[in-house]
Enzyme design. Structure first.
Site, PDB file in Angstrom:
ATOM      1  N   TYR A   1      38.353 -20.763   6.759  1.00  0.00           N
ATOM      2  CA  TYR A   1      38.959 -20.341   5.500  1.00  0.00           C
ATOM      3  C   TYR A   1      40.364 -20.902   5.372  1.00  0.00           C
ATOM      4  CZ  TYR A   1      41.838 -16.838   7.945  1.00  0.00           C
ATOM      5  OH  TYR A   1      42.753 -16.224   8.754  1.00  0.00           O
TER       6      TYR A   1
ATOM      7  N   ARG B   1      44.388 -29.086   6.646  1.00  0.00           N
ATOM      8  CA  ARG B   1      44.009 -28.190   7.751  1.00  0.00           C
ATOM      9  C   ARG B   1      42.557 -27.755   7.611  1.00  0.00           C
ATOM     10  NH1 ARG B   1      47.556 -22.907   8.760  1.00  0.00           N
ATOM     11  NH2 ARG B   1      46.495 -22.257   6.859  1.00  0.00           N
TER      12      ARG B   1
ATOM     13  N   LYS C   1      40.997 -22.482  11.929  1.00  0.00           N
ATOM     14  CA  LYS C   1      41.168 -21.304  11.074  1.00  0.00           C
ATOM     15  C   LYS C   1      39.788 -20.728  10.762  1.00  0.00           C
ATOM     16  CE  LYS C   1      44.105 -19.750   7.303  1.00  0.00           C
ATOM     17  NZ  LYS C   1      44.627 -18.571   8.002  1.00  0.00           N
TER      18      LYS C   1
ATOM     19  N   GLU D   1      51.481 -15.660  18.816  1.00  0.00           N
ATOM     20  CA  GLU D   1      51.683 -15.587  17.360  1.00  0.00           C
ATOM     21  C   GLU D   1      51.262 -14.205  16.902  1.00  0.00           C
ATOM     22  OE1 GLU D   1      49.031 -18.148  15.093  1.00  0.00           O
ATOM     23  OE2 GLU D   1      47.413 -17.823  16.523  1.00  0.00           O
TER      24      GLU D   1
ATOM     25  N   LEU E   1      47.707 -20.951  15.695  1.00  0.00           N
ATOM     26  CA  LEU E   1      47.349 -21.684  14.484  1.00  0.00           C
ATOM     27  C   LEU E   1      48.590 -22.441  14.009  1.00  0.00           C
ATOM     28  CD1 LEU E   1      45.037 -22.025  12.304  1.00  0.00           C
ATOM     29  CD2 LEU E   1      46.415 -20.465  10.935  1.00  0.00           C
TER      30      LEU E   1
END
Ligand code: PMP
Length: 285
Positions: free
Chosen positions: A33, A52, A149, A182, A207
């Site tokens: 996504y 990306r 992702k 993260e 990411l």
């Protein structure tokens, strides 16, 4: 306002938007996504988000559902049909619909594409940034390919819920060596006592956030001191400032970590300035 979603070739009222029960996204979280900010009806950093997306799809060997130019038309059309001024567009591609079997479906199975849009309350977001947010820390428990992702976000769901239950907005993952990787849906930053901006390199274990990349551009353009290296929770607690970045939160000051104040417990000047100046470094389309 009637909300419109794009589902596999059709624009449909969102309440009636459905996917097949054998969509591999539904059964295996076999999909990827993107989330793009929308501002004044324009997409923010579409090109970087699409780059990306192409990378995520490539890593999972899912074909692009349509050309990037056709995809751009769909994204803009969803924004237009929802009369979206400020908010986000969400785009999801899965490996498609096929009889349930873990291995890839038969060649020729078409990837499924869904695009939705949601309005955001700019005043509420700015009020949150003015107050700063709290984060908690949780042990890193995700797979190694968090550079993709993927829609498989179960650890992130649990971490975010743990944060909510402890009165915080985000959870920071901490790896085995004590370094922050993260957030559950954002990248993590600190400003050291001597004024250096620090964030973890995005080559492994996190990411590669688009907002992170834009903030790096802003930092370099302004000649601010930067260190791309991991930092520990202890260092974050001693830092002058902390903040997180994501397409929907932009630059969001962090004022508490596990209930303890960062700096003097209020949003710091660097995070605040980076938030204010962010869109000068972003691209609109
Ligand atoms: N890390 C994770 C795990 C995320 O889910 C997100 C939000 N998509 C980010 C970082 C920030 O990425 P971006 O700036 O592209 O929104």
């Amino acid at each position: 306002m009637s909300r419109i979603a794009y589902v596999n070739g059709r624009y449909v009222p969102r309440a009636a938007a459905c996917v097949h029960v054998e969509d591999r996204g539904y059964q295996f979280a076999d999909g990827v996504y993107e989330v793009c900010e929308v501002r004044d009806g324009k997409l923010v950093d579409e090109r970087r988000h699409m780059a990306r997306l192409v990378r995520s799809l490539g890593e999972l060997r899912i074909p692009l559902p349509m050309s990037l130019s056709a995809l751009s038309v769909v994204l803009h059309e969803v924004v237009r049909r929802n009369r979206l001024g400020y908010g986000l567009v969400y785009l999801q591609v899965t490996r498609g619909v096929a009889r349930r079997d873990h291995a890839f479906p038969p060649p020729g199975t078409r990837p499924a594409l869904v695009v939705t849009a949601n309005g955001l309350d700019a005043a509420r977001a700015d009020a949150m940034a003015a107050a700063g947010i709290a984060v908690i820390t949780v042990p890193e428990n995700r797979w190694e390919r968090v550079d993709i992702k993927a829609t498989a976000l179960l650890p992130n769901v649990l971490a975010k819920q743990a944060a909510r239950e402890r009165g915080a907005r985000e959870a920071w993952y901490v790896d085995r060596d004590g370094y922050v990787t993260e957030g559950a849906s954002s990248n993590a930053w600190i400003v050291t006592g001597d004024g250096k901006l620090v964030t973890r390199p995005a080559d492994f274990g996190i990411l590669k956030g688009i907002t992170r990349a834009v903030v790096l551009d802003a930092i370099r353009a302004q000649g601010l001191a930067l260190e791309e290296r991991p930092f520990t929770v202890a260092e974050a607690l001693e830092a002058r400032e902390a903040f997180l970045t994501s397409a929907t939160q932009l630059v969001m000051p962090v004022v508490r970590i596990d209930g303890r104040p960062v700096g003097n417990g209020v949003p710091g000047p660097l995070a605040t300035a980076l938030r204010r100046g962010f869109h000068a470094f972003a691209a609109f389309s």
